[in-house]
Design a protein around this motif. Structure first.
Motif, short mmCIF file in Angstrom:
data_model
loop_
_atom_site.label_atom_id
_atom_site.label_comp_id
_atom_site.label_asym_id
_atom_site.label_seq_id
_atom_site.Cartn_x
_atom_site.Cartn_y
_atom_site.Cartn_z
N TYR A 1 49.96 11.38 58.31
CA TYR A 1 48.84 11.93 57.53
C TYR A 1 49.14 13.37 57.14
O TYR A 1 49.48 14.20 57.99
CB TYR A 1 47.55 11.89 58.33
CG TYR A 1 46.38 12.54 57.62
CD1 TYR A 1 45.77 11.90 56.53
CD2 TYR A 1 45.92 13.78 58.01
CE1 TYR A 1 44.71 12.51 55.86
CE2 TYR A 1 44.86 14.38 57.35
CZ TYR A 1 44.26 13.75 56.27
OH TYR A 1 43.22 14.34 55.61
N TRP B 1 48.05 9.32 53.35
CA TRP B 1 48.80 8.64 54.39
C TRP B 1 50.09 8.03 53.85
O TRP B 1 50.12 7.57 52.69
CB TRP B 1 47.97 7.50 54.99
CG TRP B 1 46.84 7.92 55.86
CD1 TRP B 1 45.54 8.13 55.47
CD2 TRP B 1 46.88 8.15 57.27
NE1 TRP B 1 44.77 8.49 56.55
CE2 TRP B 1 45.57 8.50 57.67
CE3 TRP B 1 47.89 8.08 58.23
CZ2 TRP B 1 45.26 8.79 59.00
CZ3 TRP B 1 47.59 8.38 59.54
CH2 TRP B 1 46.27 8.72 59.92
N GLY C 1 51.52 5.71 61.20
CA GLY C 1 51.40 6.33 59.89
C GLY C 1 51.53 7.84 59.98
O GLY C 1 51.49 8.44 61.06
N ALA D 1 45.81 4.22 55.47
CA ALA D 1 45.80 4.58 56.89
C ALA D 1 46.29 3.40 57.74
O ALA D 1 46.21 2.24 57.33
CB ALA D 1 44.39 4.97 57.32
#
Length: 206
Positions: free
Chosen positions: A91, A98, A89, A52
């Motif tokens: 997701y 991630w 990032g 993450a």
């Protein structure tokens, strides 16, 4: 509890990520955790923190149809000073995973702008605007178009771009019409629109 977090709606779930909270001693603590809420079952599921983005608050997030894109926001350095971030990032809730986002040609520099005030999904790209650091006379607008398919950025034109507010970059937000991003110009009180197709800003009639 937390504040300064981001939320997106996937069509079946609400995703809440990042933000800040206060410790028992009152110290500010930024987070890079989150959870997914499913209304149909009234249940929460924690999100993986593996890979993450770093801890942050007042960042931006959009839903692409398959992924949540997180970009920018604020953190603090070792001295406790505010630090504006130029990273993010991706997701994927299907795999609870991630991926990093390229920073090559991304708008601004680390610590080089104050905060995001518009980020939308155009259907193929993420369009992000931010306020650059400036004097009390105001900030300038920097922006970029992010293509998740190629993990790449293109610059947004600054010609006739709206002036943004140094003091309250979160006061306004943009919306996507299907062809243009429309945002307020804080210095003139007018609205402006941007076309990713032509890379041109226009001032809307008063």
């Amino acid at each position: 509890g937390r504040y300064g977090f981001s939320t997106v709606w996937t069509g079946t779930e609400l995703i809440v990520w990042g933000g800040s909270t206060n410790s028992d001693s009152g110290q500010l603590v930024r987070l890079n955790t989150g959870a997914r809420y499913r209304p149909s079952t009234d249940t929460w599921q924690p999100m993986s923190a593996t890979g993450a983005p770093s801890v942050r608050s007042f960042h931006s997030a959009v839903w692409t149809g398959t992924e949540m894109i997180v970009w920018g926001g604020q953190s603090t350095n070792g001295n406790g000073d505010y630090l504006s971030l130029r990273n993010g990032g991706r997701y994927n809730p299907t795999f609870d995973s991630w991926l990093p986002i390229s920073t090559v040609n991304a708008p601004g520099t680390n610590g080089g702008y104050y905060g995001h005030w518009a980020m939308v999904w155009t259907g193929t790209r993420v369009l992000a605007l931010a306020t650059s650091l400036a004097t009390s006379s105001g900030g300038s607008t920097v922006g970029g178009l992010y293509d998740p398919a190629n993990d790449s950025w293109l610059a947004v034109s600054t010609v006739n771009a709206p002036d943004s507010s140094l003091y309250d970059p979160y006061a306004g937000d943009g919306f996507w019409t299907g062809t243009h991003l429309v945002v307020p110009d804080y210095r003139t009180g007018r609205l402006k629109r941007y076309s990713p197709t032509t890379n041109v800003w226009e001032t809307l009639p008063a």
